[in-house]
Structures are given as C-alpha cells and as structure tokens.
Design an enzyme around this catalytic site. Structure first.
Site, PDB file in Angstrom:
ATOM      1  N   SER A  52      -5.408 -44.011  44.999  1.00 40.76           N
ATOM      2  CA  SER A  52      -4.208 -43.195  44.856  1.00 40.76           C
ATOM      3  C   SER A  52      -4.485 -41.793  44.338  1.00 40.76           C
ATOM      4  CB  SER A  52      -3.214 -43.888  43.920  1.00 40.76           C
ATOM      5  OG  SER A  52      -3.828 -44.233  42.680  1.00 40.76           O
ATOM      6  N   HIS A 274      -0.831 -40.373  37.106  1.00 42.18           N
ATOM      7  CA  HIS A 274      -1.406 -39.813  38.325  1.00 42.18           C
ATOM      8  C   HIS A 274      -1.180 -38.298  38.342  1.00 42.18           C
ATOM      9  CE1 HIS A 274      -1.470 -43.987  39.654  1.00 42.18           C
ATOM     10  NE2 HIS A 274      -2.287 -43.613  40.612  1.00 42.18           N
TER      11      HIS A 274
END
Length: 296
Positions: A52, A274
């Site tokens: 990711s 993230h």
C-alpha cells in the site's frame, strides 16, 4: 491475472497529467490503439511493485477501478510511481503495487484472494523496478489495530512479535523476492524503499491515539528494525539500492505540526499511518528520485 486493468491504470495516469505517453508495451488489445493491435510486446520500462505504501493508499486522488481484485489504489495517481512516471512519460509504466501485499503475494503466480502476481510483466526490457514490501509480513495492520484501538499491553506484545518476525523470518522472504525480480528482470535497476517512522514526539504531551510515549517509541523502534532488515538484505543483491524515506519525513510524522502521514481517527483505520499526497510527493518521490535521477 488480467493485464487490461494494469494498462488502463497507466493510461489513466497519463490522461490526468495531460501528457502523451509513448507506450513501449501493452498487454491487452482492448487497451491499444487499433493500428498497434498486432505489434509484438516488448515489455515495460518501469515496473512498480509492492504494498500500500507504493500503491498510494491514503493519498487521495481520483480512484481507479480495480475490477475483481481488492488492491485498493484510490490514491494511485498521487503515488510516487505515478508521479515519477508523469515526469518521465517516455518510460512506460506497469503499476502492480497492491494494498495488503506480502512477500509471498509478490512472487506467487497464484496468490491469496484479493492479490495478484506482481512479476508477470517483468522482462529483459525492464530498466527500473521500485518496491516496498515487508510491512504486512510483520503485521502492520495488526499493529495498527492493537496500538490504535486498544491498551498498551496488547500493543507491546504485538510489537515484540513483529520485531521477532522482522529479525528472523523476513530476511529469507526478502531474498526470495529479490532473487525472483532479478531472474525476471536481469537488466533492471531495483530501488527498494523503506517505511517512515510514525511519530514526532517532543515530550509535550502528544500521546496519540491515547498511547504513552514509550509505546510511540516502541512502534518506531519496530519500524527501524524492519528498515534495517530490508537494507541489510538489499546489500547482498547486485544493482539493488535501498532508499530510506525517514530523512524526508523528519518533522512531518504524526504529532508534528504538518504531518505527511494520515492520522487516526481523522482517516479510516486502513489508511492510518499511510503517506498523504504530500508524503508521497515530498517523502517517497524525493527518496526515489535521489536514487534514479531528478524529476523535471
């Protein structure tokens, strides 16, 4: 594996940046101009692999349609592979990175549900490969769940287990991935990027989310252990380079005044920690281009 999705992704990037891309390879006749339907495929110049952190989860931007898989690349246009490609449109891009990917998913031709084999379009023509992998092997998602929503004791046990995996189980798995990449793309330069530490805790009371400073430190220590393992394995592989992103995220972690990491509970749990669009552009892209060349 259906390649048409990948080719469509690369096309979407070029449209969004208003650049004309000279594709050197395609994988599905429906994604090619009619006059090149019979042209032999020569391979992709640049192949972006990984999890990711390369797929762009959490960086926003127009979504791609992932069809039957669940790679979750809503921020792919803002991810560092797409940004680098936008600045180098003559290099054809095969965007394979997939949220949730582990080392086994990258190399297995029959991976877990929701994943896909990422090495299928590597070839002798491939000149550049980027990769982030290992975070899911040590349980990044589980750490986020334990350390973001529960008590410190469970978080600490989860971190201890993650460090053990990073030290003792992950090295061989990384070697397997790196060897497989080299076998499929013997002429490629391979850039393996690390992961940013999460917190900037200056002792002023930013214990977020509801964690003690010692837990912040333990989380960051685990990430440093992971990065050290990755860097050490990279050193044993010819034309592989490790690119640390930590210097670029310094001062922009969670608890900083201008974080480049998504902060819970402002974002969904899966996107927490993230890189944001800024983290991809000013963190990952800078680390990547320092190795492979300037952008612009």
């Amino acid at each position: 594996m259906k390649i048409s999705r990948i080719t469509a992704h690369a096309s979407a990037i070029s449209l969004a940046t208003a650049l004309t891309i000279a594709w050197t390879a395609t994988a599905d006749a429906t994604a090619r101009p009619a006059d090149t339907d019979t042209a032999p495929r020569t391979g992709f110049d640049y192949v972006a692999l990984g999890d990711s952190y390369s797929a762009g989860l959490g960086s926003g931007g127009a979504p791609y349609s992932d069809g039957e898989d669940s790679c979750r690349r809503p921020g792919s246009m803002n991810a560092y592979p797409a940004l680098w490609h936008a600045a180098h449109p003559d290099a054809s891009l095969d965007f394979e990175a997939c949220s949730g990917a582990k080392t086994d998913d990258v190399v297995n031709e029959e991976p877990r549900a929701g994943q896909h084999w990422q090495l299928g379009n590597l070839s002798e023509a491939t000149r550049l490969v980027s990769l982030t992998i290992g975070g899911n092997d040590i349980g990044f998602k589980r750490i986020g769940e334990l350390c973001g929503t529960t008590v410190d004791a469970l978080c600490s046990r989860g971190l201890a287990n993650a460090q053990s995996i990073a030290k003792y189980d992950l090295p061989d798995k990384l070697d397997t991935v790196y060897d497989a990449i080299r076998a499929k793309a013997p002429n490629a330069r391979v850039v393996v990027l690390g992961y940013p530490t999460f917190y900037k805790d200056d002792g002023t009371g930013c214990h977020y989310p509801s964690l003690k400073k010692k837990t912040h430190d333990a989380i960051d220590a685990t990430i440093k252990t992971l990065n050290t393992t990755i860097e050490n394995r990279v050193k044993g592989h010819s034309r592989f380079t490790f690119a640390s992103v930590d210097p670029y995220f310094a001062g922009h972690q969670v608890c900083s005044g201008a974080p480049w990491l998504n902060t819970p509970p402002k974002t969904s749990l899966k996107e927490s920690y993230h890189p944001s669009a800024e983290g991809q552009r000013y963190g990952y892209l800078r680390a990547f281009t320092k190795v492979v060349g300037r952008v612009g």
